[in-house]
Scaffold this active site. Structure first.
Site: not given
Ligand code: S3P
Length: 441
Positions: A23, A28, A316
């Protein structure tokens, strides 16, 4: 429309699979491709809602983007100063990365823009980006520090040296992107290493970025040269399977082409400290990012005190790690993870609540959690229903808990799984998780 999971207990995970694209790198790749000169070809792009929001935003600023189709995206770059004023607000959906990085990128434009997000994103802190950008001369308005974010045009930004008060790759990246539009040099100093995809990818686009210990520096005004980007599979999505296969007896799973950037591999290090059996194979590099195949087999995990220096490198992955910790023998203590409270949900509060509902002794602390592992039990989790609070990673983590549950688990409010992991249910089912999804109006 909300979605929930029903997951039947037991089973194991096996086979060979590839989780969707990273992700962070997908966001980016579109952003840098858009402001580059020339055409950027992306493969392995995450076709999830978050990265799609970023694509739509650049389309709204006049960038032609083809795809995504089978993970292929073509971005027709408009150059550093080629973006056009959008007609309406730019919708970041659930994506904090989109909003924070765009704040930096848009701060130096000659037009006004407004960034909005969904209910969860609208509660997330944006001052951490707005304040240092203001120090660079940007004019940014928020609603009490939260979205919507209005960015007003300024004549020019000025480079600064900024010491980050928290370990945040999003804030670092926002300042570096603003730095492209600033006079002089912009330097960001990190309190601890965080993911460095922005720096690496800027390098791939021909921008000179200097790393000096904890400081990253770039000079403004450098143009970007289009390039090809191969997005590796997201280690944050692989994390659910690493945890799931570790806790489910009989599991033997291979995850292919996983991004193994050292600023992201805290999950592998922490699981190994807990006794996990993870083998790293076929290590190589694609477009400046290390990748590898990971073989993970079931193992008897033990509770640990998670080294605080590994926390930003696994930030995360804590929802999945908390589930693994519940299946370990002994106590696991997580500290230095206060950032978890400002993610897509308050991941300390929501995970502790869910674990307790399933009979686990989990105590939230201001900056982490204490979990008394029940690894000596074959069935760790009592049957029950938990709420994911629309947080994708929490929903997927509790789905994996069913592998060691005594009865069926229901995961409510599993709504945003497709933000980061489209196809999660089918892929998890193919590996052996007994999961069924249901949508309610
Ligand atoms: C991200 C950085 C991290 C992470 C998020 C993605 C990025 O956020 O939690 O999912 O792509 O830069 P913070 O910068 O807030 O730690």
């Amino acid at each position: 429309m909300s979605r929930s999971f029903r997951v039947a207990p037991g089973g194991s995970l096996s086979g060979t699979l590839r989780v969707p694209g990273d992700k962070s790198i997908s966001h980016r790749s579109v952003m840098l491709g858009a402001i580059a000169d020339g055409v950027t070809e992306i493969t392995g792009f995450l076709e999830g809602a978050d990265a799609i929001s970023t694509m739509e935003i650049f389309r709204a600023m006049g960038v032609r983007i083809d795809g995504p189709q089978g993970g292929r995206v073509t971005v027709h770059g408009v150059g550093l100063h080629g973006l056009r004023a959008p007609v309406g607000p730019l919708d970041c959906g659930n994506a904090g990365t989109a909003m924070r990085l765009l704040m930096g990128l848009l701060a130096g434009q000659r037009f006004e823009s407004t960034l909005v997000g969904d209910e969860s994103l609208s509660k997330r802190p944006m001052r951490r980006v707005a304040e240092p950008l203001a120090a660079m001369g940007a004019r940014i308005e928020t609603r009490d520090g939260c979205p919507p974010v209005r960015i007003l045009p300024v004549a020019a930004l000025q480079g600064i040296r900024y010491q980050l008060p928290m370990a945040s790759a999003q804030v670092k990246s926002a300042l570096l992107l603003a730095g492209l539009y600033a006079r002089g040099e912009t330097t960001v100093v990190e309190p601890a290493p965080t993911r460095d995809h922005t720096e690496r990818m800027l390098g791939g686009f021909g921008v000179a970025v200097r790393r000096d210990g904890a400081a990253v520096t770039l000079r403004g005004g450098q143009s970007l040269r289009a390039t090809a980007i191969d997005v590796p599979a997201d280690i944050s999505s692989a994390a659910f399977f690493l945890a799931g296969a570790s806790i489910a007896p009989g599991s033997d799973l291979v995850l292919e082409h996983v991004g193994m950037n050292p600023t992201r591999t805290g999950i592998v290090d922490i699981l190994r400290l807990m006794g996990a059996d993870i083998e790293v194979r076929n290590e190589h590099e694609v477009g400046g990012e290390p990748v590898a195949d990971l073989r993970v087999r079931a193992a008897a995990l033990r509770g640990i005190a998670v080294p605080p220096e590994l926390v930003p490198l696994a930030i995360d992955e804590f929802p999945a790690l908390f589930v693994a910790a519940a299946c370990a023998r002994g106590r696991t203590v997580v500290t230095g993870a206060a950032e978890l409270r400002v993610k897509e949900s308050d991941r300390i509060a929501v995970m502790a609540e869910g674990l307790r509902t399933l009979g686990v002794d989990a105590t939230p602390t201001p900056d982490g959690m204490v979990i008394e592992g029940r690894g000596e039990q074959a069935a760790v989790f009592a049957p029950g229903a938990v709420h994911a609070h629309a947080d994708h990673r929490i929903a997927m983590s509790f789905a994996m808990a069913a592998l060691r549950a005594e009865g069926e688990l229901a995961v409510h409010d599993a709504t945003h799984v497709a933000t980061s992991f489209p196809g999660f249910e089918a892929l998890a089912r193919s590996a052996g998780l007994r999961i069924e999804g249901r949508s309610q109006a």
